[in-house]
Design an enzyme around this catalytic site. Structure first.
Site, PDB file in Angstrom:
ATOM      1  N   GLN A 119      50.511  41.387  35.672  1.00  0.00           N
ATOM      2  CA  GLN A 119      51.128  40.074  35.914  1.00  0.00           C
ATOM      3  C   GLN A 119      50.703  39.562  37.276  1.00  0.00           C
ATOM      4  OE1 GLN A 119      55.553  40.216  34.658  1.00  0.00           O
ATOM      5  NE2 GLN A 119      54.949  42.331  34.929  1.00  0.00           N
ATOM      6  N   ASP A 122      46.688  38.813  42.451  1.00  0.00           N
ATOM      7  CA  ASP A 122      46.085  39.122  43.747  1.00  0.00           C
ATOM      8  C   ASP A 122      44.715  39.791  43.676  1.00  0.00           C
ATOM      9  OD1 ASP A 122      46.713  41.781  43.029  1.00  0.00           O
ATOM     10  OD2 ASP A 122      48.590  41.747  44.135  1.00  0.00           O
ATOM     11  N   HIS A 137      48.645  36.240  34.309  1.00  0.00           N
ATOM     12  CA  HIS A 137      49.051  35.022  35.016  1.00  0.00           C
ATOM     13  C   HIS A 137      47.928  34.421  35.846  1.00  0.00           C
ATOM     14  CE1 HIS A 137      53.436  36.645  34.629  1.00  0.00           C
ATOM     15  NE2 HIS A 137      53.003  36.084  33.528  1.00  0.00           N
ATOM     16  N   CYS A 148      36.377  18.028  37.782  1.00  0.00           N
ATOM     17  CA  CYS A 148      35.028  18.436  37.346  1.00  0.00           C
ATOM     18  C   CYS A 148      34.935  19.935  37.076  1.00  0.00           C
ATOM     19  CB  CYS A 148      33.973  18.022  38.388  1.00  0.00           C
ATOM     20  SG  CYS A 148      34.028  19.016  39.897  1.00  0.00           S
ATOM     21  N   SER A 210      57.377  46.492  37.912  1.00  0.00           N
ATOM     22  CA  SER A 210      57.775  45.197  37.349  1.00  0.00           C
ATOM     23  C   SER A 210      59.251  45.228  36.979  1.00  0.00           C
ATOM     24  CB  SER A 210      56.945  44.871  36.104  1.00  0.00           C
ATOM     25  OG  SER A 210      57.433  43.683  35.509  1.00  0.00           O
ATOM     26  N   SER A 211      59.950  44.126  37.272  1.00  0.00           N
ATOM     27  CA  SER A 211      61.363  44.047  36.888  1.00  0.00           C
ATOM     28  C   SER A 211      61.497  43.803  35.381  1.00  0.00           C
ATOM     29  CB  SER A 211      62.038  42.917  37.669  1.00  0.00           C
ATOM     30  OG  SER A 211      61.399  41.690  37.369  1.00  0.00           O
ATOM     31  N   ASN A 235      59.312  52.306  38.582  1.00  0.00           N
ATOM     32  CA  ASN A 235      59.733  51.110  39.317  1.00  0.00           C
ATOM     33  C   ASN A 235      60.803  51.510  40.326  1.00  0.00           C
ATOM     34  OD1 ASN A 235      59.312  48.130  39.294  1.00  0.00           O
ATOM     35  ND2 ASN A 235      61.537  48.124  39.115  1.00  0.00           N
ATOM     36  N   ALA A 253      55.519  53.244  43.500  1.00  0.00           N
ATOM     37  CA  ALA A 253      54.286  53.495  42.736  1.00  0.00           C
ATOM     38  C   ALA A 253      53.297  54.353  43.521  1.00  0.00           C
ATOM     39  CB  ALA A 253      53.640  52.156  42.388  1.00  0.00           C
TER      40      ALA A 253
HETATM   41  P1  NAD Z   1      59.322  41.069  40.200  1.00  0.00           P
HETATM   42  O1  NAD Z   1      59.388  40.552  41.592  1.00  0.00           O
HETATM   43  O2  NAD Z   1      60.187  40.455  39.169  1.00  0.00           O
HETATM   44  O3  NAD Z   1      59.677  42.656  40.202  1.00  0.00           O
HETATM   45  C1  NAD Z   1      59.017  43.555  41.029  1.00  0.00           C
HETATM   46  C2  NAD Z   1      59.636  44.932  40.855  1.00  0.00           C
HETATM   47  O4  NAD Z   1      58.862  45.851  41.640  1.00  0.00           O
HETATM   48  C3  NAD Z   1      61.087  45.034  41.364  1.00  0.00           C
HETATM   49  O5  NAD Z   1      61.913  45.481  40.294  1.00  0.00           O
HETATM   50  C4  NAD Z   1      61.008  46.075  42.475  1.00  0.00           C
HETATM   51  O6  NAD Z   1      62.089  46.997  42.425  1.00  0.00           O
HETATM   52  C5  NAD Z   1      59.742  46.812  42.176  1.00  0.00           C
HETATM   53  N1  NAD Z   1      59.080  47.398  43.335  1.00  0.00           N
HETATM   54  C6  NAD Z   1      59.027  46.941  44.616  1.00  0.00           C
HETATM   55  N2  NAD Z   1      58.274  47.753  45.377  1.00  0.00           N
HETATM   56  C7  NAD Z   1      57.829  48.739  44.555  1.00  0.00           C
HETATM   57  C8  NAD Z   1      57.002  49.865  44.758  1.00  0.00           C
HETATM   58  N3  NAD Z   1      56.476  50.145  45.952  1.00  0.00           N
HETATM   59  N4  NAD Z   1      56.734  50.665  43.697  1.00  0.00           N
HETATM   60  C9  NAD Z   1      57.277  50.398  42.474  1.00  0.00           C
HETATM   61  N5  NAD Z   1      58.079  49.349  42.234  1.00  0.00           N
HETATM   62  C10 NAD Z   1      58.341  48.521  43.259  1.00  0.00           C
HETATM   63  O7  NAD Z   1      57.809  41.074  39.817  1.00  0.00           O
HETATM   64  P2  NAD Z   1      57.156  41.065  38.393  1.00  0.00           P
HETATM   65  O8  NAD Z   1      57.941  41.825  37.397  1.00  0.00           O
HETATM   66  O9  NAD Z   1      55.710  41.352  38.596  1.00  0.00           O
HETATM   67  O10 NAD Z   1      57.395  39.516  38.077  1.00  0.00           O
HETATM   68  C11 NAD Z   1      56.475  38.882  37.647  1.00  0.00           C
HETATM   69  C12 NAD Z   1      55.953  37.681  38.467  1.00  0.00           C
HETATM   70  O11 NAD Z   1      55.705  37.886  39.848  1.00  0.00           O
HETATM   71  C13 NAD Z   1      54.650  37.431  37.872  1.00  0.00           C
HETATM   72  O12 NAD Z   1      54.651  36.118  37.439  1.00  0.00           O
HETATM   73  C14 NAD Z   1      53.602  37.628  38.974  1.00  0.00           C
HETATM   74  O13 NAD Z   1      52.563  36.724  38.755  1.00  0.00           O
HETATM   75  C15 NAD Z   1      54.382  37.332  40.178  1.00  0.00           C
HETATM   76  N6  NAD Z   1      53.984  37.895  41.478  1.00  0.00           N
HETATM   77  C16 NAD Z   1      52.742  38.432  41.719  1.00  0.00           C
HETATM   78  C17 NAD Z   1      52.430  38.927  42.967  1.00  0.00           C
HETATM   79  C18 NAD Z   1      51.078  39.521  43.194  1.00  0.00           C
HETATM   80  O14 NAD Z   1      50.094  39.098  42.603  1.00  0.00           O
HETATM   81  N7  NAD Z   1      50.982  40.536  44.064  1.00  0.00           N
HETATM   82  C19 NAD Z   1      53.373  38.902  43.989  1.00  0.00           C
HETATM   83  C20 NAD Z   1      54.630  38.343  43.719  1.00  0.00           C
HETATM   84  C21 NAD Z   1      54.929  37.854  42.451  1.00  0.00           C
END
Ligand code: NAD
Length: 266
Positions: A119, A122, A137, A148, A210-211, A235, A253
């Site tokens: 998702q 980056d 995404h 263009c 991911s949440s 997570n 992670a």
């Molecule tokens: P989210 O913010 O909903 O959830 C992130 C989860 O990661 C949380 O539950 C948190 O507890 C957990 N977390 C935090 N640090 C962690 C670690 N070190 N190891 C393991 N888990 C950890 O994010 P999501 O579920 O990816 O939500 C999706 C949206 O966020 C997507 O649309 C995505 O595009 C976007 N997003 C992307 C980036 C990126 O590209 N790095 C950054 C922020 C948000």
């Protein structure tokens, strides 16, 4: 260390030692033929890119209905581009793949992991060396002209932004946008199809960081379970789909994935 184990369709919550938990997931991966990873912003949090929803999440400071919404962007792109200049660009320029990204790339190189469905926007999986990556995404690393379709790198867009906000395409003066899916937009159907195809093939889905609350991305673990794949979730906090998983570890992670890689090499 929390580990959930599913036995005979009953979810049993067990307190296990770290090495027990790691061995449960490692042996599940070892016994599988088609392993796919599904990642979210948590895996990049260790690289200095904040998540959206966590305690230090970006949305605590920046309202997503202004900074990440397509209607708002089309109405006034300058909010997004200010956010890009002040927050997004500096964070992404500095960020390097973390231990979690590198571990998944190593699992692919070792012939264990087939695909990463992410998702994240980056590009850190590719930078870590993963070659089979599906970006649900899109990516912030590509900026394109809405008139263009000429493409620019992040650095080029940043340079244009220094001259003018919002930046315009030097070719045709059209408006620029990042190649990401904004809230209010649909996911690219071909990308979504590829993600569900991989999910349909997998017999082990490893969810990381991911949440699992964003749709339709969160349908991926559900689809994997429907196909009777094993589901493991790593997570930091509880997720919306912990109850579906065969094994859950609430940990970082970058702490867990390298140990799984080591276990798989034994
Ligand atoms: P989210 O913010 O909903 O959830 C992130 C989860 O990661 C949380 O539950 C948190 O507890 C957990 N977390 C935090 N640090 C962690 C670690 N070190 N190891 C393991 N888990 C950890 O994010 P999501 O579920 O990816 O939500 C999706 C949206 O966020 C997507 O649309 C995505 O595009 C976007 N997003 C992307 C980036 C990126 O590209 N790095 C950054 C922020 C948000």
């Amino acid at each position: 260390m929390l580990v959930n184990l599913r036995e005979d369709d009953e979810l049993i919550h067990l307190e296990k030692t770290m090495s027990d938990a790691l061995e449960i997931i490692s042996s599940g991966i070892r016994d599988s033929k088609y392993v796919v990873a599904f990642t979210g912003s948590g895996i990049s949090a260790e690289c200095g890119i904040p998540t959206y929803r966590g305690t230090d999440g970006l949305w605590k400071k920046y309202n997503p209905s202004i900074y990440a919404n397509i209607s708002y962007f089309l109405q006034d792109p300058s909010y997004y581009w200010n956010f890009f200049r002040e927050v997004r660009y500096p964070l992404l320029k500095k960020a390097k793949p973390g231990k979690g990204h590198l571990a998944l790339a190593e699992m692919e190189a070792d012939g264990i992991l087939r695909t990463v469905i992410t998702q994240n926007i980056d590009g850190l999986h590719q930078e870590a060396g993963s070659s089979s990556v599906i970006e649900l995404h899109g990516t912030t690393k590509v900026i394109f002209c809405m008139n263009c379709s000429h493409e620019y790198s992040m650095d080029e867009a940043y340079a244009l932004l220094m001259d003018r906000c919002p930046p315009l395409c030097p070719e045709c003066q059209g408006n620029l946008r990042p190649a990401v899916v904004f809230f209010g937009e649909s996911l690219d159907p071909q990308v979504l199809r590829a993600a569900f195809q991989e999910t349909g093939k997998c017999d082990f889905l490893l969810v990381v960081g991911s949440s699992l609350v964003v749709h339709p991305a969160s349908e991926i673990p559900v689809a994997a379970k429907k196909k009777e794949a094993s589901l493991a979730i790593i997570n930091k906090e509880r997720t919306a789909l912990d109850h579906l998983a065969d094994a859950v570890i609430h940990e970082e992670a970058g702490r867990i994935l390298p140990q799984i890689v080591q276990n798989l090499k034994k």
